[in-house]
Structures are given as C-alpha cells and as structure tokens.
Design a protein around this motif. Sequence first.
Motif, short mmCIF file in Angstrom:
data_model
loop_
_atom_site.label_atom_id
_atom_site.label_comp_id
_atom_site.label_asym_id
_atom_site.label_seq_id
_atom_site.Cartn_x
_atom_site.Cartn_y
_atom_site.Cartn_z
N SER A 226 0.81 -1.22 0.00
CA SER A 226 0.00 0.00 0.00
C SER A 226 0.84 1.27 0.00
N MET A 227 2.15 1.12 0.25
CA MET A 227 3.02 2.29 0.31
C MET A 227 3.73 2.58 -1.01
N VAL A 228 3.44 1.81 -2.07
CA VAL A 228 4.22 1.98 -3.30
C VAL A 228 4.02 3.36 -3.91
N VAL A 229 2.80 3.88 -3.84
CA VAL A 229 2.54 5.21 -4.40
C VAL A 229 3.24 6.27 -3.56
N ILE A 230 3.19 6.11 -2.24
CA ILE A 230 3.86 7.07 -1.35
C ILE A 230 5.36 7.05 -1.59
N ALA A 231 5.92 5.84 -1.74
CA ALA A 231 7.36 5.73 -1.96
C ALA A 231 7.79 6.36 -3.28
N ALA A 232 6.90 6.34 -4.28
CA ALA A 232 7.24 6.94 -5.57
C ALA A 232 7.45 8.45 -5.45
N LEU A 233 6.84 9.07 -4.47
CA LEU A 233 6.98 10.52 -4.29
C LEU A 233 8.39 10.90 -3.85
N VAL A 234 9.15 9.94 -3.31
CA VAL A 234 10.50 10.24 -2.86
C VAL A 234 11.55 9.55 -3.72
N GLY A 235 11.17 9.17 -4.93
CA GLY A 235 12.14 8.67 -5.88
C GLY A 235 12.23 7.18 -6.02
N ALA A 236 11.38 6.41 -5.29
CA ALA A 236 11.41 4.95 -5.44
C ALA A 236 10.75 4.57 -6.76
N SER A 237 11.29 3.56 -7.41
CA SER A 237 10.73 3.10 -8.67
C SER A 237 9.59 2.13 -8.40
N GLY A 238 8.92 1.72 -9.47
CA GLY A 238 7.85 0.76 -9.33
C GLY A 238 6.53 1.28 -9.86
N LEU A 239 5.45 0.62 -9.48
CA LEU A 239 4.13 0.95 -9.99
C LEU A 239 3.60 2.27 -9.47
N GLY A 240 4.21 2.79 -8.42
CA GLY A 240 3.76 4.08 -7.92
C GLY A 240 4.11 5.23 -8.86
N VAL A 241 5.17 5.05 -9.66
CA VAL A 241 5.62 6.12 -10.56
C VAL A 241 4.55 6.46 -11.61
N PRO A 242 4.02 5.48 -12.36
CA PRO A 242 2.97 5.84 -13.32
C PRO A 242 1.70 6.38 -12.66
N VAL A 243 1.41 5.93 -11.43
CA VAL A 243 0.24 6.48 -10.74
C VAL A 243 0.44 7.96 -10.44
N VAL A 244 1.63 8.31 -9.96
CA VAL A 244 1.93 9.72 -9.67
C VAL A 244 1.92 10.54 -10.95
N ARG A 245 2.50 9.99 -12.02
CA ARG A 245 2.50 10.71 -13.30
C ARG A 245 1.07 10.90 -13.82
N ALA A 246 0.25 9.86 -13.70
CA ALA A 246 -1.13 9.97 -14.15
C ALA A 246 -1.90 11.01 -13.35
N LEU A 247 -1.61 11.08 -12.06
CA LEU A 247 -2.26 12.08 -11.22
C LEU A 247 -1.84 13.49 -11.61
N GLY A 248 -0.55 13.66 -11.92
CA GLY A 248 -0.06 14.98 -12.28
C GLY A 248 -0.55 15.46 -13.63
N SER A 249 -0.77 14.51 -14.56
CA SER A 249 -1.21 14.90 -15.91
C SER A 249 -2.67 14.57 -16.17
N VAL A 250 -3.38 14.10 -15.16
CA VAL A 250 -4.79 13.70 -15.28
C VAL A 250 -4.94 12.70 -16.44
N ASN A 251 -4.05 11.73 -16.47
CA ASN A 251 -4.06 10.70 -17.50
C ASN A 251 -4.86 9.51 -16.98
N ILE A 252 -6.13 9.45 -17.36
CA ILE A 252 -7.02 8.42 -16.83
C ILE A 252 -6.60 7.02 -17.26
#
Length: 280
Positions: A226-252
């Motif tokens: 459950s922390m993968v998205v949170i970890a992506a905010l501090v530079g960790a790789s993984g599935l959280g990265v595309p979620v953060v990018r989608a949130l920033g660009s509203v990419n549904i």
Amino acid sequence: MESWLRAHKLPIGLMAKDAIAWLQDHASWFFDALTNLIDSTVDGATGLLTAVPAPALIAAFAAGTWWLHRSWRLALFVVLACLLVVDLGYWRATLETLSLVGFSTAASVAIGVPLGIAAAHRPLLYAALRPALDLMQTLPTFVYLIPTLVLFHLGSAPGLISTVIFAVPAPIRLTHLGVTSTPRPLIEAGEAFGATRRQLLWKVELPYALPTIMAGITQCIMLSLSMVVIAALVGASGLGVPVVRALGSVNIPMGIEAGLSIVLLAIVLDRVCRAPAGRT
C-alpha cells in the motif's frame, strides 16, 4: 486561554528539526552508507528479476504457487494476472515493486517477530512499545517522508525506510498475540517434561502461534504494497511512478492501468503468501 497557549507554543517542530540537523552533521556517513546499501541491494534484485525473460519468470511463479498450495486454479490465476500486467506494459514496474515490497517485508519481519516474542515474555517491554506502535500506525505516512527524505535523499532508501516504519507494527502485534495466546496447559505440559524456556519457545509457543504470525506477515506484505505510491513521491521506482504521473497529468488510462496492476499484484501476493491449508 487559547491565545496564551499559542503564545507559549511548545517548540516540538523546532526540536525535531534540530535533531535531524544534528544527525545530518554527525551521522551523515552512516545514512549515506545505508542509502547506498539499500539502493544497490534493491537495484540488484530488480536487475536479476528483469534479466529473466518474462515467460520463464511467470512459469517459475506458477510452479512455486502450485508447489505451495497444490492448486492449479491459483497457479492459473497467477499466470493470467502476470500476462495481463505484461500486456498492459507494466511488467518491469511490477518487478521493481515486488523487489521493494520483498525487502521491506523481510526487514519488517526480521525486526517485528523477535520484538513480538520478546514483548510476549516481558509485559513491561510491550507496555513501553504500545505507544510507539500506536504512533507508527496512526501518524500520516507523509510525515515519515520528511525526515527520511532529508536523511536518505531521493531513491529507494527513504521509501523502504518509511514502508518499514509503517508495516513493522503488524508483525510485532500479531506475534505478541500469538505467543501470549498459547494455552497454559500446553506450557505446563512442556514444563512437566522438563523443557527449558528455549525449548518451550521453539517446540510449544511458536508452533501454536505460527498461524497468527503468518497472518501478521501477510498483513505486513499488504501494508508494504500500500506504500508503493507514497514511496514513488521520494524517488522509489515501481508501480507508484505511473500512478503519480497519471495524477499529475490527469491521464485516466495510465492511472487505471497502473492501479489495476497494483491490484493484481496485491491479490497474487495475498493468495500466494497465505499459509497453505493444513500446513500451518
């Protein structure tokens, strides 16, 4: 009274800032070494996983699932879930997340299970741990990221450390619960046969508490994931990265597909890591 309290505000935040600054000045070598160790270990494990062709790795996952559970349905589900992740284009990100979750779970279990056992035999220790465990489980996870990001910089290290802080209370609490719930007659029977305290632990208490401990490990895996998205905010790789990018660009589409990959990984880990029926 409210204005008086505001005028005499306790400098808790400033004290925390001074403590972190002191750690940066006097222990930066330790945090830098730990950061390099974590980053190289996680990156090395990810490199090994990604070096294996996807079909071979999926076949290995399915074989391991069947060996653990003797269920062709579960093995087939693992294969189909992995193939869907490959089709969505998030196979490498899934392996990166799997590596991060694996190391954070291993660290949490290595810390939590011995602490839970010690706390089960020392009530004063558990009484001292309870406030810290409550704080670790209730403090917003973003608060963890501030000091860990300052001390460990961007990368896998702050994400993994924050994940361990968030997940380690589960194995501590459930190990303590399992050991303390051992029936007294079982312990008395062991004592009657002359068992030492170590023998009672390994041959009576831990076998009885194993299902509860395994439940704590499974819960630890889910909390880590459950922390993968949170970890992506501090530079960790993984599935959280595309979620953060989608949130920033509203990419549904990107957000839905990455979120679905996380859900599939969570279901697979939950089903596979459960104690097999009749083997607890």
